[in-house]
Design a protein around this motif. Structure first.
Motif, PDB file in Angstrom:
ATOM      1  N   TYR A 126       0.786  -1.304  -0.055  1.00 41.85           N
ATOM      2  CA  TYR A 126       0.006   0.163  -0.092  1.00 41.85           C
ATOM      3  C   TYR A 126       0.576   1.341  -0.011  1.00 41.85           C
ATOM      4  O   TYR A 126       0.582   2.189  -0.781  1.00 41.85           O
ATOM      5  N   PRO A 127       1.776   1.353   0.844  1.00 40.50           N
ATOM      6  CA  PRO A 127       2.678   2.553   0.758  1.00 40.50           C
ATOM      7  C   PRO A 127       3.334   2.828  -0.653  1.00 40.50           C
ATOM      8  O   PRO A 127       3.352   4.121  -1.084  1.00 40.50           O
ATOM      9  N   ASP A 128       3.818   1.994  -1.349  1.00 38.33           N
ATOM     10  CA  ASP A 128       4.388   2.084  -2.624  1.00 38.33           C
ATOM     11  C   ASP A 128       3.147   2.493  -3.607  1.00 38.33           C
ATOM     12  O   ASP A 128       3.398   3.550  -4.219  1.00 38.33           O
ATOM     13  N   PHE A 129       1.915   2.048  -3.545  1.00 39.79           N
ATOM     14  CA  PHE A 129       0.915   2.209  -4.472  1.00 39.79           C
ATOM     15  C   PHE A 129       0.769   3.810  -4.149  1.00 39.79           C
ATOM     16  O   PHE A 129       0.432   4.667  -4.877  1.00 39.79           O
ATOM     17  N   GLN A 130       0.405   4.103  -2.890  1.00 36.13           N
ATOM     18  CA  GLN A 130      -0.156   5.443  -2.449  1.00 36.13           C
ATOM     19  C   GLN A 130       1.122   6.550  -2.754  1.00 36.13           C
ATOM     20  O   GLN A 130       0.396   7.845  -3.172  1.00 36.13           O
ATOM     21  N   SER A 131       2.129   6.209  -2.421  1.00 33.54           N
ATOM     22  CA  SER A 131       3.224   7.405  -2.764  1.00 33.54           C
ATOM     23  C   SER A 131       3.060   7.629  -4.406  1.00 33.54           C
ATOM     24  O   SER A 131       3.542   8.815  -4.779  1.00 33.54           O
ATOM     25  N   GLN A 132       3.123   6.645  -5.114  1.00 36.11           N
ATOM     26  CA  GLN A 132       3.048   6.762  -6.556  1.00 36.11           C
ATOM     27  C   GLN A 132       1.737   7.598  -6.981  1.00 36.11           C
ATOM     28  O   GLN A 132       1.593   8.471  -7.899  1.00 36.11           O
ATOM     29  N   TRP A 133       0.602   7.321  -6.396  1.00 33.77           N
ATOM     30  CA  TRP A 133      -0.867   7.769  -6.802  1.00 33.77           C
ATOM     31  C   TRP A 133      -0.721   9.315  -6.186  1.00 33.77           C
ATOM     32  O   TRP A 133      -1.212  10.293  -7.013  1.00 33.77           O
ATOM     33  N   GLN A 134      -0.169   9.495  -5.214  1.00 33.12           N
ATOM     34  CA  GLN A 134       0.035  11.270  -4.708  1.00 33.12           C
ATOM     35  C   GLN A 134       0.922  11.895  -5.604  1.00 33.12           C
ATOM     36  O   GLN A 134       1.247  13.136  -5.194  1.00 33.12           O
ATOM     37  N   GLY A 135       1.695  11.083  -6.209  1.00 30.71           N
ATOM     38  CA  GLY A 135       2.673  11.894  -7.300  1.00 30.71           C
ATOM     39  C   GLY A 135       4.192  12.298  -6.401  1.00 30.71           C
ATOM     40  O   GLY A 135       4.856  12.852  -7.106  1.00 30.71           O
ATOM     41  N   GLU A 136       4.251  11.237  -5.412  1.00 25.03           N
ATOM     42  CA  GLU A 136       5.681  11.494  -4.727  1.00 25.03           C
ATOM     43  C   GLU A 136       6.803  10.855  -5.357  1.00 25.03           C
ATOM     44  O   GLU A 136       7.892  11.260  -5.072  1.00 25.03           O
ATOM     45  N   ASN A 137       6.305   9.893  -5.928  1.00 20.45           N
ATOM     46  CA  ASN A 137       7.335   8.898  -6.640  1.00 20.45           C
ATOM     47  C   ASN A 137       6.823   8.378  -7.914  1.00 20.45           C
ATOM     48  O   ASN A 137       6.266   7.335  -7.974  1.00 20.45           O
ATOM     49  N   ASP A 138       7.161   9.183  -8.863  1.00 22.55           N
ATOM     50  CA  ASP A 138       6.886   8.897 -10.493  1.00 22.55           C
ATOM     51  C   ASP A 138       7.746   7.807 -11.226  1.00 22.55           C
ATOM     52  O   ASP A 138       8.889   8.110 -11.009  1.00 22.55           O
ATOM     53  N   PRO A 139       7.078   6.706 -11.540  1.00 22.62           N
ATOM     54  CA  PRO A 139       8.129   5.887 -11.815  1.00 22.62           C
ATOM     55  C   PRO A 139       8.930   6.034 -13.196  1.00 22.62           C
ATOM     56  O   PRO A 139       9.747   5.386 -13.788  1.00 22.62           O
ATOM     57  N   LEU A 140       8.340   7.219 -14.080  1.00 20.91           N
ATOM     58  CA  LEU A 140       8.861   7.364 -15.510  1.00 20.91           C
ATOM     59  C   LEU A 140       9.309   8.978 -15.322  1.00 20.91           C
ATOM     60  O   LEU A 140       8.867   9.751 -14.785  1.00 20.91           O
ATOM     61  N   ASP A 141      10.535   9.191 -15.974  1.00 17.69           N
ATOM     62  CA  ASP A 141      11.269  10.345 -16.171  1.00 17.69           C
ATOM     63  C   ASP A 141      10.348  11.023 -17.101  1.00 17.69           C
ATOM     64  O   ASP A 141       9.579  10.394 -18.043  1.00 17.69           O
ATOM     65  N   PRO A 142      10.381  12.380 -17.261  1.00 18.72           N
ATOM     66  CA  PRO A 142       9.459  13.083 -18.100  1.00 18.72           C
ATOM     67  C   PRO A 142       9.698  12.831 -19.511  1.00 18.72           C
ATOM     68  O   PRO A 142       9.009  13.275 -20.343  1.00 18.72           O
ATOM     69  N   GLY A 143      10.751  12.621 -19.859  1.00 21.19           N
ATOM     70  CA  GLY A 143      11.444  12.316 -21.465  1.00 21.19           C
ATOM     71  C   GLY A 143      10.866  11.269 -22.124  1.00 21.19           C
ATOM     72  O   GLY A 143      10.127  10.794 -21.476  1.00 21.19           O
ATOM     73  N   LEU A 144      10.688  11.460 -23.432  1.00 23.77           N
ATOM     74  CA  LEU A 144      10.195  10.412 -24.358  1.00 23.77           C
ATOM     75  C   LEU A 144      10.880   9.249 -24.176  1.00 23.77           C
ATOM     76  O   LEU A 144      10.052   8.162 -24.140  1.00 23.77           O
ATOM     77  N   THR A 145      12.214   9.235 -23.935  1.00 20.47           N
ATOM     78  CA  THR A 145      12.967   7.596 -23.827  1.00 20.47           C
ATOM     79  C   THR A 145      12.217   6.863 -22.900  1.00 20.47           C
ATOM     80  O   THR A 145      11.937   5.656 -23.093  1.00 20.47           O
ATOM     81  N   SER A 146      12.011   7.456 -21.527  1.00 18.71           N
ATOM     82  CA  SER A 146      11.362   6.340 -20.837  1.00 18.71           C
ATOM     83  C   SER A 146       9.948   6.027 -21.048  1.00 18.71           C
ATOM     84  O   SER A 146       9.702   4.783 -20.636  1.00 18.71           O
ATOM     85  N   HIS A 147       9.114   6.876 -21.702  1.00 15.32           N
ATOM     86  CA  HIS A 147       7.878   6.294 -22.265  1.00 15.32           C
ATOM     87  C   HIS A 147       8.010   5.447 -23.165  1.00 15.32           C
ATOM     88  O   HIS A 147       7.249   4.388 -23.299  1.00 15.32           O
ATOM     89  N   LEU A 148       8.975   5.647 -24.222  1.00 13.96           N
ATOM     90  CA  LEU A 148       9.025   4.266 -25.031  1.00 13.96           C
ATOM     91  C   LEU A 148       9.662   3.252 -24.549  1.00 13.96           C
ATOM     92  O   LEU A 148       9.186   2.027 -24.994  1.00 13.96           O
ATOM     93  N   ASP A 149      10.485   3.371 -23.458  1.00 17.82           N
ATOM     94  CA  ASP A 149      10.896   1.991 -22.896  1.00 17.82           C
ATOM     95  C   ASP A 149       9.923   1.123 -22.106  1.00 17.82           C
ATOM     96  O   ASP A 149       9.590   0.193 -22.365  1.00 17.82           O
ATOM     97  N   ALA A 150       8.772   2.141 -21.550  1.00 22.79           N
ATOM     98  CA  ALA A 150       7.689   1.438 -20.951  1.00 22.79           C
ATOM     99  C   ALA A 150       6.755   0.841 -22.045  1.00 22.79           C
ATOM    100  O   ALA A 150       6.317  -0.280 -21.756  1.00 22.79           O
ATOM    101  N   THR A 151       6.626   1.430 -23.302  1.00 17.06           N
ATOM    102  CA  THR A 151       5.817   0.877 -24.070  1.00 17.06           C
ATOM    103  C   THR A 151       6.423  -0.239 -24.947  1.00 17.06           C
ATOM    104  O   THR A 151       5.716  -1.050 -25.127  1.00 17.06           O
ATOM    105  N   ASN A 152       7.648  -0.354 -24.901  1.00 19.38           N
ATOM    106  CA  ASN A 152       8.567  -1.367 -25.340  1.00 19.38           C
ATOM    107  C   ASN A 152       8.393  -2.571 -24.457  1.00 19.38           C
ATOM    108  O   ASN A 152       8.346  -3.668 -24.993  1.00 19.38           O
ATOM    109  N   ARG A 153       8.251  -2.276 -23.410  1.00 19.26           N
ATOM    110  CA  ARG A 153       8.225  -3.403 -22.286  1.00 19.26           C
ATOM    111  C   ARG A 153       6.698  -4.147 -22.367  1.00 19.26           C
ATOM    112  O   ARG A 153       6.565  -5.118 -22.416  1.00 19.26           O
ATOM    113  N   VAL A 154       5.605  -3.232 -22.699  1.00 21.60           N
ATOM    114  CA  VAL A 154       4.401  -3.791 -23.093  1.00 21.60           C
ATOM    115  C   VAL A 154       4.314  -4.789 -24.134  1.00 21.60           C
ATOM    116  O   VAL A 154       4.049  -5.842 -24.053  1.00 21.60           O
TER     117      VAL A 154
END
Length: 403
Positions: free
Chosen positions: A155-183
């Motif tokens: 729950y703490p991991d979920f909640q910290s990300q939900w509240q924006g305290e810990n965003d799993p992705l950098d704002p750049g395009l590369t991290s979003h492409l990496d996440a899409t590639n993982r899918v």
């Protein structure tokens, strides 16, 4: 809802966009609606009702335990008893009259929901969680990226990300492409490679009649590879979607085939389950044993007993039949043998000598091969039912108990 369906693709895209850009309370409302829709697609009406009831009971018990920690143990027993009844374990079928039995209450994702609820109850009673709000608790329980097959997020991991305290992705395009590639990699693993391996695997429900012991082992080894590709592919899909959404589930696999020992195996396969079992089963039992006068000077024995109990819980959590208990017992045997041999080697060689032995290339290759054979062979208990296992060891189930 199939992962290959247009419905799932549409839901995933809508959830990513909604969670990232919806304002205020609408964000939570949309997330609950989307996750609830996904969960409901796997359930009958009574299953939806039992899932909702179990979640609400868990919330009430967590609030009770936060105020009165002495209620933690009874609350855990109540939830576990409900889980055992919902799942219709063999013991329940044997102990209860037929008129008391029903499979209608079993829900999709029940095993993972159990561990989420237990985590919240225990940590609320221990003062390790903040006061829970019902919407955030429900969002955690039915989060569509972890509801069906995990991974087991805290729950703490979920909640910290939900509240924006810990965003799993950098704002750049590369991290979003990496996440899409993982899918995309996940889809290839789950629906292409694993399907090819399945043709060579002994799958649950298939007849093992006429197969020799060697063929059974090879079938079980292929099933191990199939299960890894299928499950890790699913996790890749959900972790990638969760990352894009901003609520990334934990990692669950790290090349378990190359584990140099049984301890490392459990840290590489279904890692979120292993860490949960360590925190909520192994540590309490081990700590309790060390506090007793009889076991305090016997640390190795205490550790082995706690590990064995943990492996048995891991086995029966995976399935309801006697075969899964055997799976847990086999892994308990593996762990006790490994821990005892490590202790004996350290006593003889010293800590530096044991470290050097582990680093030896021949030792590393041999121990890795041995670990693979041992862990892959244990999957026989996943694919064979009790009758097939009895036949495997030369027993006729129809004659068991006969004079």
């Amino acid at each position: 809802m199939s992962l290959l369906s247009l419905q799932f693709f549409s839901l995933s895209i809508a959830m990513v966009l909604w969670v990232r850009f919806a304002p205020g309370p609408l964000r939570m409302a949309g997330f609950l609606a989307g996750s609830g829709f996904y969960a409901a697609s796997f359930l009958e009406p009574i299953g939806i009702a039992s899932t909702a009831t179990l979640c609400l009971v868990g919330f009430g018990l967590s609030r009770l335990c936060a105020a009165r920690p002495r209620w933690v143990a009874p609350s855990v027993c109540l939830v576990v008893a409900a889980f055992i009844y919902f799942r219709q374990y063999d013991l329940v079928i044997w102990a209860l009259p037929d008129r008391w039995l029903t499979t209608a209450l079993e829900t999709a994702g029940l095993s993972y929901l159990l561990f989420k609820i237990l985590h919240v109850i225990v940590d609320s009673g221990g003062g390790r969680l903040p006061a829970l709000s019902l919407p955030s608790y429900l969002a955690y329980c039915v989060n569509f990226t972890t509801f069906l097959l995990g991974p087991i997020q805290r729950y703490p991991d979920f909640q910290s990300q939900w509240q924006g305290e810990n965003d799993p992705l950098d704002p750049g395009l590369t991290s979003h492409l990496d996440a899409t590639n993982r899918v995309l990699r996940g889809f290839v693993k789950k629906f292409v490679i694993s399907e090819w391996v399945a043709a060579y695997a002994l799958l649950p429900g298939e007849s093992a009649a006429g197969l020799g012991f060697g063929e059974l082992l090879l079938g079980a080894w292929a099933f191990y590879l199939f299960l890894y590709l299928d499950f890790s592919g699913y996790c890749d899909i959900m972790i990638g979607i969760g990352s894009l959404m901003g609520i990334r589930p934990p990692e669950n696999f790290w090349l378990p085939f190359f584990s140099p020992n049984i301890s490392q195996y459990w840290l590489r396969v279904h890692r979120s389950l292993t860490t949960w079992l360590t925190d909520y089963v192994f540590q309490p039992i081990y700590t309790s044993l060390l506090r007793s006068r009889r076991f305090r000077p016997r640390r190795l024995l205490s550790r082995n007993l706690a590990i064995a109990a943990t492996m048995i819980v891991a086995g029966i959590w995976h399935g309801t039949t006697f075969s899964f208990l055997l799976f847990g017992l086999v892994h308990a045997f593996y762990q006790v043998c490994f821990r005892t041999s490590e202790a004996l080697l350290e006593r003889r060689l010293g800590r530096s000598g044991l470290k050097a032995l582990r680093a030896n290339r021949a030792w590393m290759i041999g121990s890795t091969l041995l670990t693979f054979v041992a862990t892959a062979s244990a999957y026989l208990f996943f694919v064979l039912d009790p009758a097939s296992l009895s036949a495997l060891v030369g027993l006729d189930p129809s004659q068991q108990g006969a004079p």
